[in-house]
Design a protein around this motif. Structure first.
Motif, PDB file in Angstrom:
ATOM      1  N   GLY A   1     -32.347 -25.964 -24.270  1.00 48.71           N
ATOM      2  CA  GLY A   1     -32.978 -25.992 -25.389  1.00 48.71           C
ATOM      3  C   GLY A   1     -34.031 -27.010 -25.693  1.00 48.71           C
ATOM      4  N   PHE A   2     -34.892 -26.991 -26.335  1.00 48.22           N
ATOM      5  CA  PHE A   2     -35.805 -27.946 -26.824  1.00 48.22           C
ATOM      6  C   PHE A   2     -36.297 -28.107 -28.255  1.00 48.22           C
ATOM      7  CE2 PHE A   2     -36.841 -26.324 -22.454  1.00 48.22           C
ATOM      8  CZ  PHE A   2     -37.005 -27.480 -21.782  1.00 48.22           C
ATOM      9  N   PHE A   3     -36.050 -29.418 -28.559  1.00 48.17           N
ATOM     10  CA  PHE A   3     -36.651 -29.586 -30.040  1.00 48.17           C
ATOM     11  C   PHE A   3     -37.942 -28.957 -30.244  1.00 48.17           C
ATOM     12  CE2 PHE A   3     -33.571 -32.991 -29.752  1.00 48.17           C
ATOM     13  CZ  PHE A   3     -32.620 -32.460 -30.833  1.00 48.17           C
ATOM     14  N   MET A   4     -38.807 -28.604 -31.218  1.00 44.23           N
ATOM     15  CA  MET A   4     -40.099 -28.069 -31.450  1.00 44.23           C
ATOM     16  C   MET A   4     -40.757 -29.011 -32.527  1.00 44.23           C
ATOM     17  SD  MET A   4     -39.065 -24.094 -32.105  1.00 44.23           S
ATOM     18  CE  MET A   4     -40.947 -23.801 -32.540  1.00 44.23           C
ATOM     19  N   VAL A   5     -41.867 -29.695 -32.098  1.00 42.56           N
ATOM     20  CA  VAL A   5     -42.521 -30.567 -32.717  1.00 42.56           C
ATOM     21  C   VAL A   5     -44.294 -30.103 -32.868  1.00 42.56           C
ATOM     22  CG1 VAL A   5     -41.267 -32.653 -32.505  1.00 42.56           C
ATOM     23  CG2 VAL A   5     -43.292 -32.032 -30.881  1.00 42.56           C
TER      24      VAL A   5
ATOM     25  N   VAL B   1     -50.698 -27.168 -32.840  1.00 46.15           N
ATOM     26  CA  VAL B   1     -50.067 -27.124 -31.641  1.00 46.15           C
ATOM     27  C   VAL B   1     -48.974 -27.435 -31.333  1.00 46.15           C
ATOM     28  CG1 VAL B   1     -50.444 -27.412 -29.117  1.00 46.15           C
ATOM     29  CG2 VAL B   1     -52.551 -27.288 -30.631  1.00 46.15           C
ATOM     30  N   THR B   2     -48.001 -26.530 -31.092  1.00 48.05           N
ATOM     31  CA  THR B   2     -46.591 -26.692 -30.749  1.00 48.05           C
ATOM     32  C   THR B   2     -46.294 -27.321 -29.363  1.00 48.05           C
ATOM     33  OG1 THR B   2     -46.102 -24.933 -32.603  1.00 48.05           O
ATOM     34  CG2 THR B   2     -44.245 -25.794 -31.139  1.00 48.05           C
ATOM     35  N   TYR B   3     -45.393 -28.339 -29.405  1.00 56.22           N
ATOM     36  CA  TYR B   3     -44.738 -28.891 -28.243  1.00 56.22           C
ATOM     37  C   TYR B   3     -43.243 -29.042 -28.376  1.00 56.22           C
ATOM     38  CZ  TYR B   3     -49.362 -30.801 -27.954  1.00 56.22           C
ATOM     39  OH  TYR B   3     -50.851 -31.074 -27.789  1.00 56.22           O
ATOM     40  N   TYR B   4     -42.892 -28.885 -26.967  1.00 56.00           N
ATOM     41  CA  TYR B   4     -41.334 -28.855 -26.897  1.00 56.00           C
ATOM     42  C   TYR B   4     -40.927 -30.284 -26.112  1.00 56.00           C
ATOM     43  CZ  TYR B   4     -42.710 -23.979 -27.548  1.00 56.00           C
ATOM     44  OH  TYR B   4     -43.352 -22.948 -28.180  1.00 56.00           O
TER      45      TYR B   4
END
Length: 568
Positions: free
Chosen positions: A95-99, A105-108
């Motif tokens: 998994g990845f954190f979401m920012v 715009v959502t980044y991982y």
């Protein structure tokens, strides 16, 4: 012959690109959350000819060199570095954190270097807001995934519910409470005693106190008096700041009986378990609010009130035409004095008026119904009180989450409370966990109110739950981190600054709370997964390969020179 020049030249270009990949990996050996890239070489074909000899195929394939067709990300787990900063987070697993940036715009990312900004938003080092779910009062996910905001303070909350929980126990070995001499007897003309006096230790078996809060966060003492009547039968009385408060019952069908009672009564079986259909509410009372009485002849005449001893609560006084909020109450202590009135001896029952610190500020004569204060300048008082309605009246029935104790919050506001919407305290699950065995008294209760608190610290659990601790002693679950994963991680494209985005923006990740596919490690950061030793080996290999291709070009040049020398 010139073909071999270009074949070797493709090798030089491929090795040069490989060196760029290797150097990038080594350069990011200290980049938090960095995932190394592996170069993928692909061969080129200059020509291919197939002939047949004796019916068998014969292939002639001349290669045209090589090139790096792609780079593949290595998403293997990096090692953890301990930082002791609770907002430094690492994912142990997939998994990845979401920012999300300010444009939406959502980044991982695997970089969990987070902090709180001045508004309490959880952000990364680029100022992007970390995504997750805010939690409701019960700790459940509330709403859609969004920014996580940690309140910098906790507003005061009025106590509305008190839960008695295991291992609460009433000691079966104690003797029955001794009835007071004046119990159930008429004291004076309008005052009657209801079988309980908080100042008389013999009138109850056990007492414990819970701190509760009003709407402004001011603390008040709610005391429970457990009175063993006989055998396995008990009664519970309650006071707030020393003033007796009545009890309201809530039944199993969630209906609330509007009558107020002086106590609740219950019985236990021979196993120490509560007999739920034995519950009774005794001595019906009425709660009177905001009664104004003006001084006359140096005294305040309360003989017109039908009040229970210990139930008078003075909330406001007037001195020199100015009003002051106070917290005075009738102590409930009864002492006897003899008064000579015109040669006739009279017996009077006297009590004290106490302030919130237990200091005596006046005196009440229960017999004559007069209150006098040490401060002679007090001209008017505003009080509420408990009025007996029907002595001995009981209500029997099965009660679920039964006890509601009205409390007064008007110590802190000049506005009189609405009698029909009086604040109540709900003691839910009181009966479920209460027992009576031969063991010491144990009192354990939780209440939902609090005073104002400022944030002290933030912690994150393995399931991504963010908890804030406040100066009022409360620990509250605020939010839960969102973790995203992708079926094919190669769809992620590096955007720099530890960030990834899908190469197809419509590609939907699988989003779930922390702790489902990976644990969240607080106080740690995931380091780069670059192995320096492996990269150095690749570096040596790339260097030698580049040298070898250069030698091929040198050799081709020498052969061409020899060819040119054929004709002199």
């Amino acid at each position: 012959m010139l073909q071999s020049f270009y074949t070797a030249f493709t090798g030089l270009n491929a090795d040069k690109t490989w060196l760029s990949v290797i150097s990038d990996n080594i350069a990011n050996v200290n980049t938090v959350g960095f995932k190394k890239e592996n170069a993928v070489f692909e061969d080129l074909l200059a020509r291919s000819l197939t002939t047949f000899k004796n019916g068998a195929p014969v292939n002639q394939e001349i290669g045209g060199g090589t090139f790096i067709s792609t780079t593949v990300k290595d998403f293997s787990q990096g090692t953890f570095m301990n930082t002791n900063n609770p907002l430094d987070l690492a994912l142990d697993g997939e998994g990845f954190f979401m920012v999300k940036d300010e444009t939406g715009v959502t980044y991982y990312t695997r970089n969990g270097e987070f902090r709180l900004d001045a508004n309490g938003d959880l952000i990364n080092m680029l100022g992007m807001k970390v995504q997750g779910w805010m939690l409701d009062e019960q700790g459940n996910l509330a709403g859609a995934v969004g920014a996580i905001n940690i309140p910098m303070d906790m507003p005061p909350k009025e106590t509305t519910e008190i839960k008695f929980e295991s291992p609460s126990n009433l000691d079966s070995r104690v003797e029955d409470a001794t009835k007071m001499e004046n119990d159930k007897a008429e004291i004076g003309s309008n005052f009657s005693h209801i079988g309980f006096d908080p100042s008389e230790a013999n009138s109850y078996s056990y007492i414990n106190t819970v701190t509760i809060y009003d709407s402004l966060g001011n603390p008040h003492s709610l005391s429970y008096y457990f009175q063993k009547v006989d055998g396995n039968t008990w009664r519970v009385y309650s006071t707030v700041d020393g003033a007796i408060v009545p009890i309201k019952l809530k039944f199993a069908d969630n209906t609330i009986n509007d009558n107020l009672y002086s106590y609740i009564e219950f019985q236990f079986d021979d196993q120490g378990k509560l007999i739920t259909d034995s519950l009774k509410a005794g001595y019906q009372v009425s709660y009177k609010y905001d009664t104004d009485i003006t001084k006359s002849a140096g005294e305040f005449d309360v003989s017109g009130l039908t009040a229970a001893i210990g139930s008078l609560h003075i909330k406001k006084i007037q001195k020199n035409n100015d009003e002051f909020l106070v917290n005075f109450h009738d102590s409930g202590v009864v002492r006897t004095i003899t008064v000579d009135v015109g040669g006739t001896t009279e017996t009077h029952y006297i009590g004290n008026i106490l302030d919130s610190n237990g200091n005596i500020v006046g005196e009440i004569d229960y017999t004559s119904g007069k209150i006098t204060f040490d401060d002679a300048s007090i001209e008017k008082i505003t009080l509420d009180y408990v009025e007996p309605v029907s002595s001995g009246a009981t209500l029997t029935g099965t009660v679920d989450n039964p006890v509601k104790c009205p409390i007064t919050t008007s110590y802190d506001t000049m506005t009189s409370p609405d009698v029909n919407n009086k604040n109540t305290i709900d003691i839910s699950s009181f009966w479920n966990d209460l027992k009576q065995v031969a063991s010491d008294f144990i009192f354990y209760a939780q209440q939902d109110g609090n005073s104002k608190g400022d944030i002290m610290s933030v912690a994150v659990s393995e399931d991504g739950t963010i908890r804030a601790t406040y100066t009022n002693g409360k620990v509250k679950d605020i939010a839960r981190l969102a973790v995203a994963t992708f079926k094919d991680k190669e769809m992620l494209v590096r955007k720099g600054n530890w960030l990834y985005v899908p190469n197809v923006q419509t590609f939907t990740p699988v989003i779930m709370p922390g702790g489902v596919i990976s644990k969240v490690r607080s106080g740690m950061l995931e380091m780069s997964n670059v192995d320096i030793a492996s990269e150095f080996i690749n570096l040596i290999t790339a260097q030698r390969a580049y040298q070898a291709n250069a030698r091929v070009i040198t050799t081709d040049d020498q052969i061409l020179q020899e060819t040119m020398n054929i004709k002199r």
